[in-house]
Motif scaffolding. Structure first.
Motif, short mmCIF file in Angstrom:
data_model
loop_
_atom_site.label_atom_id
_atom_site.label_comp_id
_atom_site.label_asym_id
_atom_site.label_seq_id
_atom_site.Cartn_x
_atom_site.Cartn_y
_atom_site.Cartn_z
N LEU A 141 0.69 -1.08 0.01
CA LEU A 141 -0.16 -0.16 0.04
C LEU A 141 1.04 1.24 -0.05
O LEU A 141 0.15 2.42 -0.29
CB LEU A 141 -0.88 -0.02 1.36
CG LEU A 141 -1.74 -1.20 1.11
CD1 LEU A 141 -2.83 -1.16 2.32
CD2 LEU A 141 -2.61 -1.43 -0.16
N PRO B 204 -4.61 -0.59 -3.49
CA PRO B 204 -5.80 -0.86 -2.54
C PRO B 204 -6.94 -1.61 -3.24
O PRO B 204 -7.60 -2.72 -2.73
CB PRO B 204 -6.36 0.44 -1.83
CG PRO B 204 -5.12 1.44 -1.94
CD PRO B 204 -4.43 0.91 -3.35
N TYR C 218 -1.79 3.84 6.12
CA TYR C 218 -2.94 3.40 5.29
C TYR C 218 -4.40 3.80 6.06
O TYR C 218 -5.34 4.25 5.42
CB TYR C 218 -3.10 1.79 5.18
CG TYR C 218 -3.39 1.42 6.61
CD1 TYR C 218 -4.60 0.81 6.60
CD2 TYR C 218 -2.35 0.64 7.43
CE1 TYR C 218 -5.19 0.25 7.98
CE2 TYR C 218 -2.85 0.10 8.52
CZ TYR C 218 -4.18 -0.23 8.91
OH TYR C 218 -4.32 -0.97 10.06
N LEU D 76 -7.56 4.29 3.84
CA LEU D 76 -8.14 2.99 3.80
C LEU D 76 -8.54 2.24 5.08
O LEU D 76 -8.27 1.38 5.58
CB LEU D 76 -7.15 2.07 3.07
CG LEU D 76 -7.74 0.83 2.62
CD1 LEU D 76 -8.82 1.03 1.25
CD2 LEU D 76 -6.73 -0.19 1.81
#
Length: 189
Positions: free
Chosen positions: A49, A65, A97, A101
């Motif tokens: 990522l 992702p 992240y 995310l």
């Protein structure tokens, strides 16, 4: 690319065959379809990522992702074979992240800190944890890191007789170089 190449080296040195969208280029092929097919064929996936970076237009690139989402979706919704999929999720920093995310909070994320040696350690340890119980142990992270440094020092001389520039290798050429170097050293590749 330095992190990817370090991970690819570790995967091959551990006796596995890495797959990625760079394996073959075909302008007539829809890339996401190719990636989905590879994810369907592979039981293990490594998703970095740290490649989520803000581009020239001020927007981040979410390819990695999305690929992780395809992998996790196959595990959740796929057939019996896909339910045993495993993933190594990497980022430059363990909680970076979360900013983009957060839905994967609670997942075990490993951090390579943008360092190829750390990427090798993460990949080696993850592969080691998932080897069959009766398999021989993998070389340690420090050994693979030293091997990679030696490979980097010797790749130019290895590629010169093939009239390849070590600084301008395609992904396929790099895979060949790693396998060839390991074969010359007597290691399994």
């Amino acid at each position: 690319m330095p992190i990817l190449r370090a991970m690819v080296f570790a995967i091959i040195a551990a006796g596995y065959h890495p797959r990625c969208a760079l394996d073959a280029t075909d302008g007539a092929e829809v890339r996401v379809g190719k990636i989905a097919q590879m994810l369907g064929e592979c039981d293990w996936g490594i998703h970095d990522l740290s490649r989520v970076e803000v581009g020239d237009g001020g927007l981040p690139r979410f390819n990695m992702p999305m690929e992780l989402g395809l992998h996790l979706g196959a595990r959740i919704f796929g057939e019996k074979r896909h339910k045993r999929k495993r993933a190594l999720i990497l980022d430059a920093d363990r909680h970076r992240y979360d900013q983009a995310l957060s839905d994967i909070s609670g997942q075990d994320i490993e951090s390579h800190r943008g360092d190829p040696d750390e990427a090798i350690r993460c990949v080696r340890n993850w592969l080691s944890e998932h080897r069959p119980r009766n398999a021989d142990p993998l070389p340690g992270a420090a050994a693979l890191q030293a091997d990679y440094r030696q490979f980097q020092a010797e790749i130019g001389a290895l590629m010169a007789p093939r009239r390849l520039d070590a600084d301008d290798l395609t992904h396929s050429d790099f895979l060949f170089a790693v396998r060839d170097w390991l074969k010359e050293r007597g290691a399994d590749a």
